[in-house]
Design a protein around this motif. Sequence first.
Motif, short mmCIF file in Angstrom:
data_model
loop_
_atom_site.label_atom_id
_atom_site.label_comp_id
_atom_site.label_asym_id
_atom_site.label_seq_id
_atom_site.Cartn_x
_atom_site.Cartn_y
_atom_site.Cartn_z
N GLY A 10 0.81 -1.21 0.00
CA GLY A 10 0.00 0.00 0.00
C GLY A 10 0.85 1.26 0.00
N SER A 53 3.81 1.52 -1.26
CA SER A 53 4.40 1.64 -2.60
C SER A 53 3.39 2.22 -3.59
N ARG A 54 2.14 1.82 -3.47
CA ARG A 54 1.10 2.39 -4.34
C ARG A 54 1.00 3.90 -4.13
N HIS A 55 0.93 4.32 -2.87
CA HIS A 55 0.82 5.75 -2.59
C HIS A 55 2.05 6.50 -3.08
N THR A 91 4.02 5.73 -5.56
CA THR A 91 4.01 5.80 -7.02
C THR A 91 2.99 6.83 -7.50
N ARG A 92 1.87 6.92 -6.80
CA ARG A 92 0.90 7.96 -7.14
C ARG A 92 1.52 9.36 -6.97
N ALA A 149 4.23 0.84 -11.70
CA ALA A 149 2.78 0.67 -11.68
C ALA A 149 2.38 -0.69 -12.24
N LEU A 187 3.08 -3.28 -9.63
CA LEU A 187 2.09 -3.20 -8.55
C LEU A 187 0.76 -3.83 -8.99
N GLU A 188 0.39 -3.65 -10.26
CA GLU A 188 -0.80 -4.33 -10.79
C GLU A 188 -0.64 -5.84 -10.70
N GLY A 222 -0.50 -6.96 -6.89
CA GLY A 222 -1.77 -6.76 -6.21
C GLY A 222 -2.96 -7.41 -6.89
N LEU A 237 -4.54 -0.86 -11.82
CA LEU A 237 -4.08 0.35 -11.14
C LEU A 237 -3.62 1.43 -12.12
N MET A 259 -3.16 5.58 -11.71
CA MET A 259 -1.84 6.19 -11.63
C MET A 259 -1.74 7.35 -12.62
#
Length: 384
Positions: A14, A16-18, A20-21, A128, A131-132, A135, A139, A143
Motif C-alpha cells: 500500500g 508503494s502504491r501511494h 508511485t501515485r 505501476a 504493482l498491478e 496486487g 491500477l 496512476m
Amino acid sequence: MSGDASLRGARALGASRHATRVQFFCSGFLFATWGVHIPTIRALYGVTEAGLGVAMLAAGIGALLGLTQAGRLIARFGPRGVCRVCGVAMAGGISLLLVMPGLPALLVLLAVFGVANSIFDVAINAEAAELERVGQRPLMSGMHGMFSTGGMAGAGVGGVLLAWPQWHLTLVAVVLAAAALLAAHRMLVPLPVAADAPSTPGFVLPRGTLLVLGVFAGLGLIAEGAMYDWSVLYLHQELGSPQTEAAWAYASFSAAMAAARFGGDWVRARVAPAVLLRASALLAAFAMVVVLLATAPWLALVGFALAGIGFANVVPLLFTAAAKVPDSSPAHAIAAVSSLGYLGFMGGPPIIGFVAQWTSLGAALWLVVVFAVVLALGARRALR
C-alpha cells in the motif's frame, strides 16, 4: 507469525502504491508548469511558433536518448534509485527555464530535461505495472489519473503565481524535488526480470506486438502532447483570452482527464480494451472539433474537457498491454513502446508548431482530430 508478515507485506504494498501515485503527480505538475510558461518563454527569448517547436523538439530528442538507457538503468538501480536522481534533475531543469543566457542554452537545458523525464516516466510506469501484477487488480489508469491531477494542480498554481514567474519556478522545483525524494523511499525494491526475458539489458527497437502498441501510443501521445503544449496559447492567441484565463485550457483538459482516469480502472475491468480504445478516440475527435469551431472561450474549455475524457485511457491501455507482452520485462517493454510514444509526445507538438507557422495554430490543431480518428479505426488491431 505468517499473519503478521502478510500484514506487513500488505502495508508495504500500500505504501508503494501511494508513493508511485505521488511520483505520477509530480510528473504531471512539472509538465503543467512548463506548459503554463510557454507564452512567457516565447516573449522572454523572442521566438516564433517555429522556435517554440524547435525547443520542444530538443526535449523530444533528449527523451528518446533517455529511453535507449531506461531499461538498463531501471534493471540496475530499480525505479527507486532512478526516480531519486531523475526527479531532482527534472525539478532543477524547471527552475532554470527563465535564466538561460539565450535560446541555444535553453535547448540544451530542455534536452537534459527530456532525458531525465523519459527515464523517470518509464520507471514509474514499470513500477505501476509491477504493482498491478503483485496486487492482482487494475491500477494503471488511476496512476495516470494522478499525472492528470498534477497537471491540473500545476496549471492552477501557475495561473495564480504567473506574475512572479521565477519565484514560481523555484518554489515548484524545491517542493517537487523533495516530494520525489521522499516518495522514492517507499517504492518497491528493484523490479524482477522475467525468467524468459532477453539477457541483453540494452535498448531493443520495438517489433511485432510492441511495434503496433508503440505506433498507437505515438498517435495518442501526439494528441495529448498537443493539449499540454498548445492549448494555453490557442485560447490566448486565437480566442483572445488573457493569459491567466487561458491557463484554464490546460486545467480543464487535465481535470477531466484525471476524473476519467480515476474511473478508468473500473471501466477497464468491464469493457473490452479494443472497444474502450475506439470509443475514447472517437470522443476525443469530436471534442477537438468542438474546440476548433468554437468562437467563445467557455465552449472551447468544454471541448478541452471532453478531449481530456477521450484521451484519458489511451496510454494506460497501451502501457498495460505492453507490460504483459511475453519475452520482455515490464521496464524493457514499456521503454520500447515509450520510444514511439515519446516520438509522438515530444515530436508531435513541434510539428504542430511548424504547421502553425505556415498557416495558423487553429489549422494546425486539426491534426489532432486526424490522429484521433486513425486511432479509433486501428483500435482492434492495436489491442486484439
